[in-house]
Structure formats: C-alpha cells, structure tokens
Design an enzyme around this catalytic site. Structure first.
Site, short mmCIF file in Angstrom:
data_model
loop_
_atom_site.label_atom_id
_atom_site.label_comp_id
_atom_site.label_asym_id
_atom_site.label_seq_id
_atom_site.Cartn_x
_atom_site.Cartn_y
_atom_site.Cartn_z
CE LYS A 153 -1.46 3.83 14.25
NZ LYS A 153 -1.04 4.38 15.50
CD GLU A 200 -3.62 0.12 7.98
OE1 GLU A 200 -4.66 0.49 8.01
OE2 GLU A 200 -3.11 -0.42 9.01
CG HIS A 233 -9.00 9.46 10.33
ND1 HIS A 233 -9.54 8.41 9.48
CD2 HIS A 233 -8.49 10.11 9.15
CE1 HIS A 233 -9.20 8.64 8.14
NE2 HIS A 233 -8.58 9.71 7.99
NE ARG A 268 -3.77 5.44 24.43
CZ ARG A 268 -5.19 5.75 23.95
NH1 ARG A 268 -6.19 5.64 24.62
NH2 ARG A 268 -5.30 6.01 22.64
#
Length: 613
Positions: A116, A200, A235, A297
């Site tokens: 990420k 973040e 999440h 994917r």
C-alpha cells in the site's frame, strides 16, 4: 481461446469460474484439500486434484503443488480466483515460467500495487489524489507514534500488504496507539507474512467507493463504473451496490478517469479494482475522493457490476488472458438499473459474529434473483476457511427495488443448525439510514445492538412451529378434551417457553420443529423431549468458542481482573477474537498458553468472584 483451465481456489469463486468456463466450452480442473474432498467445486469441475491437508498453508497456498496439478492434467491456464494466491506476484511469475497462462495481471503490476505504501507513492506520481498519511520506511514504535500524533487522531493503521479488513486498526486516542499497533502488526504478520504498516488520516463521514477497471494486452483500458461498499463491519464489506448512491455524472467521470489513470500507470492487464475513500460529509465530490489501494484481482462483489452492465467479468478475464482485445470499448458500456449484493456468513451476531461451524442440515435460500455459492445442503462449514455460505445478489430498476428484493430473499432464508447473519442483514437493509442512502463506513458500529436480530421469534411464528408438535397428550400442559386453544410448554433453542396453540389431531407428529422468521431460525422441541433446559452458563468458565490458536495471554493465574478485561486472544477463522472476563474476580484456573492449539468447548480460563477465591 483457452481450452483448459485450472482454478487455484475453492468454494464460491471456484464454482463461479467453472460456470463461465463451461458456457465457453473450456475444460476445468479443480484442486482440493482434505476438508474439501466432497465440496461442490470439486464435483462441478471436469477433473479434480488433491493438493494436501486442510490448512491453507499445506494446500491452497502451495503454489508448486498447484502448478504441478495443472501440468499433470494438461491445463493450459490457471485462474487464481480471489484471496489465497491471487495477488502473489511470485506465484504469478512461477505460473508463467512453467509455460502456463496466468489469468491475471502481470507480476510487475501485482508487485507495484501490492504494497500500500509503494502504491500510494506511485499514484501520487501519476497524479491520482491520495489521502494524507505516513508511508515511511522507519517502522519503529517511536517514529510511528510521532507520525500518528502529527497527523492527528483518529488515525488509521493499515498493513502495507493487507486486504479484506485484516491488519487494520482505527485509533481514536494517543494512549491507545501502541497497543493497536502491536495488534495490527501481529495480525499482519500472521495473515500476510509482513508486519510493516502505513498510517492514514481517518476521514470524517467516510464512504468506500471503488471502480472496476479492465486492461488488455493491446493497450486498452476501460472502467465499468463504480460500486459503493460503505456498509462495513470491522472494515469488512457487508452490503455492496452499484452504482454509488448520490454519484452525479461529473463526479463519476472524474473518479472513473482517475481509476483508469491508476491502471495505466502500472500497464494493467485483466480485472482490477481501484479503491477510493470519500469524505461524504458534503455529498460525493471529486475533490473529496482519494485513492486508497488497488486490488489486482477479481473482487468478491464483482456480480453487482455484472448486473448493471450486462457483462460477464470472468469471460472478460479469460478472453484477455487468451490475448484477445477487450470485448467492449468505453463508449459501448453503460449502466442499467441498480444491483445489491450481500455476503451470507455462518456466524452468530448475538455472540460477536463468531463463526458457526458444522453441517448445513437445512440450506434454504429464499427466492433469489441470483445466488453465488460453493456449498449445498449437507455440506460442512469447516474451521479452516472463511465461513461465507453464499453471495445473494438482487437487481432492480432503481435502488429501492433492488434493496427490497434482497431483503425479501433474506427474510425467506432458513439455514439450520448453523447460525447465520441473515437476520442482521435484514435489519441493516431495512434501517432508515441505509434505506435512504445516508451511508458511511461507521453506520453499523454506531447502530450497534439496534441491528442485531431479534433473540426470539414472534408469537405467531412460535405458534406455527408449535402446531406441528401439539398432538393431544404429547406436549406438557395439554389436556385431552380441553378448550380449542391451550398453553403448551416447549424448549426454544434449549430455553423454556410457553406457547398458546391449538392441539392437533395428527398421529404422525414431528419430534422437533424449525421456526423461521426474518432470516432467523430456531429449533422448537416438546418439553418432555428436551428435559429441563439449559444449565446456567454464568459460572465464570471461559470456553473456546471454536478451534483455534492462542496468540496472546494477558493474565496470570491468581490475578485479579475486572468485568470486560481482556484475558486472552484466540486466532481462528483468519480473525483475532478477544475473550473477556464476565465479571470482577480472580483467575482461579488458566489452561491456555501462547501458541497452543485448542478445541471448541475447551475451558481456557476460570474466573471466581473475589470473595470465593
């Protein structure tokens, strides 16, 4: 076109790929572990190869065995599905090196978008907007804590190699940061073999918007519009829909253009998803939507895109992997109607959504527009894999029509004896905020118990079930020649209940009845058949809710604890589960050690009231 295909996966996605391959005349090969020897995907394929024991690390994650199976069966190509090895660049390269076709993006693209932090840097260079945060190499506790303090709380810790909601923690207060970091790193190392994290800024009123992209080997890249996956629990996506509510044409054009730019930046080939986080406090606006990550994917929620575009994305994958150009140009793609999807899991919402494992003795899905599943009645939901039973998809001319269809399917679903989240999903679909598209990723967490399904069925549902058991003289509380209606005693999931019901004259009476209502299912037994009911379970014994591994022990024998205090952490079904003290007391017995494997029902800790210790 590819002529033979091995699917390096299991369950629902393997069955999904086999379905399209069969329609295209492609021979299919399944792989399976010990636990999946009788699985639906194994029996659906033209051929199947055993690849190892039940744990994924000894079967579905062994790329060399999968490649050997493909070579042994003459398969030309390998489709990885989602999860397992689908985003493993080394496996993708090994497939290519073996002279096989990889139905997925180039290994270099997987590598570029797999971490990420590196992906965000790449997107910044490509002009794609990204969220504020920390992407540094310094992973010391001190540096990460200092960066989190500088960003400002709440802050989100994310595993750089993460996905599926794992390795992710929201931290609201500086005092909680180090504990959350340790838990996140531990889960990331266990799930992905990489404990590195990024930070973040937590976005106010966050909405999860993602765009389906597709590229081919001829330089073409298109998008197939957006999906909204904002309804989440811990999440993990709960209900997905397409298109996104409140997305105007201008914002859609900007977000989809950014997604295509992101795909082009890594020379992307095949199916991919660009995930964005949006600040929805002022509606969806192009200047308040930022890149989060790319999934290299096919996504679990791809059916909603298929339903609004009329395209088969697995067919697109197979055609692109065969060297063909994309089936459609951008101006040939459009949105028709609305689609919603939900994931039906074997889990118990009343017990913190703990997985429910065992045999699907009854597996009745209500009338459904589309059901994608990898199980059938009599199948086993094992502790080795994700407990998803099925994906239920509804389409309608507008959002409310799709929502109502999906709710109706769930309301008529009856699964037994495993617990499911169907009743929880019914509540979520009917919740005013969801029905009115007032969405953000915190909706479920805020509503809490309001979304939990009813603990007991209605009187009318109970009466229907009791009527099948109420033969004269059979049920405690009934008298022969009594008035037309009586009160009978029954056991409802082991608890005593009294039901007003008319005795039946039937001579062939069931020994038990299933009571189904709004996605919930209970078992009703005659009082005499069930005995005296449940014993009191509030004795301080903490039992393992499922088979798993102890990864952390937070107390010692003889230690004084308070109600709600964490005692130990169990890793099972690819998730961490904290076991808490039921009341104030003393740890009288401790039968758990870090790293130990435990069976379901094992007494791990015994808490005694302080005065009794």
């Amino acid at each position: 076109m590819i002529r033979s295909l091995l699917i390096a996966n299991r369950g629902e996605i393997a069955c999904r790929v086999i379905r399209t391959a069969r329609r295209l005349g492609i021979r299919t090969v399944a792989v399976y572990s010990d636990a999946d020897a009788q699985a639906l995907h194994v029996r659906s394929a033209d051929e199947a190869v055993h690849i190892g024991p039940s744990p994924v690390r000894e079967s579905y994650l062994l790329g060399d065995r999968i490649i050997a199976a493909a070579k042994a069966t003459g398969a030309e190509a390998i489709h990885p599905g989602y999860g397992f090895l689908s985003e493993n660049a080394a496996f993708a390269q090994a497939v290519l090196d073996a002279g096989l076709i990889w139905v997925g993006p180039n290994p270099a693209s997987i590598t570029a978008m797999g971490l990420k932090d590196a992906a965000k840097k790449l997107m910044q260079e490509a002009g794609v907007p990204t969220t504020p945060g920390y992407l540094g190499e310094d992973q010391s506790e001190a540096r990460l804590k200092a960066e989190a303090d500088a960003i400002g709380y709440p802050v989100l810790i994310k595993a750089v190699a993460g996905g599926g909601g794992k390795g992710m923690r929201k931290v609201d207060d500086a005092a909680d940061f180090l504990d959350a970091l340790a838990s996140c790193q531990r889960e990331a190392a266990s799930s992905f073999g990489n404990e590195q994290v990024l930070l973040e800024k937590w976005v106010t009123n966050p909405r999860h918007i993602e765009v389906q992209v597709f590229g081919d080997t001829h330089g073409n890249v298109v998008h197939l519009f957006e999906r909204d996956c904002s309804l989440q629990r811990r999440h993990q996506k709960v209900i997905e829909e397409a298109p996104a509510p409140g997305m105007d044409a201008e914002t859609r054009a900007a977000v989809c253009r950014a997604a295509v730019d992101a795909a082009r930046a890594v020379d992307y080939v095949g199916a991919g998803t660009i995930e964005f986080i949006a600040d929805g406090s002022e509606g969806l606006r192009a200047d308040r939507i930022w890149f989060m990550e790319m999934n290299t994917r096919l996504q679990v929620e791809h059916p909603v895109t298929e339903e609004i575009t009329g395209q088969d994305l697995v067919e697109w994958q197979l055609r692109v992997a065969s060297g063909e150009p994309l089936p459609k140009a951008q101006d040939e793609l459009s949105i028709t109607g609305w689609a919603m999807e939900t994931r039906l899991y074997a889990e118990d919402p009343a017990k913190g959504f703990l997985p429910s494992i065992g045999t699907l003795e009854r597996f009745d899905i209500g009338p459904s527009y589309r059901t994608d599943t990898g199980v059938e009645q009599g199948a086993e939901i094992s502790p080795f894999y994700d407990p998803m039973i099925a994906k239920l998809i509804a389409w309608g001319p507008d959002r409310d029509a799709a929502r109502r269809k999906l709710a109706a399917t769930l309301e008529a679903t009856a699964i037994w004896p495993l617990k499911t989240n169907a009743g929880f999903l019914v509540k979520a679909l009917h919740h005013p905020a969801f029905a009115e598209a007032r969405l953000d990723t915190g909706l479920i967490a805020r509503e809490g118990d309001a979304l939990l399904p009813d603990a007991t069925p209605s009187a009318a549902a109970l009466a229907r079930g009791a009527a099948t058991l109420a033969a004269p003289g059979r049920i405690g509380g009934f008298r022969l020649n009594a008035a037309p209606r009586n009160e009978g005693r029954f056991l409802l999931d082991g608890e005593a209940v009294t039901v007003a019901v008319a005795p039946s004259d039937a001579t062939n009476v069931a020994t038990s009845a299933i009571v189904a209502e709004a996605g919930q299912v209970w078992q009703l037994l005659p009082w005499r058949a069930g005995g005296a009911g449940k014993a009191d379970a509030s004795d301080g014994a903490i039992l393992s809710p499922m088979p798993g591994r102890i990864i952390a022990v937070a107390v010692t024998q003889g230690e004084t604890v308070t109600k709600g205090q964490k005692l130990l952490t169990l890793e099972a079904m690819k998730m961490e589960h904290s076991l808490l003290a039921p009341f104030d007391g003393v740890v009288a017995t401790l039968n758990a050690g870090e790293g130990g494997q435990v069976s379901e029902g094992t007494v791990l800790v015994k808490i005694e009231p302080a005065e009794a210790a």
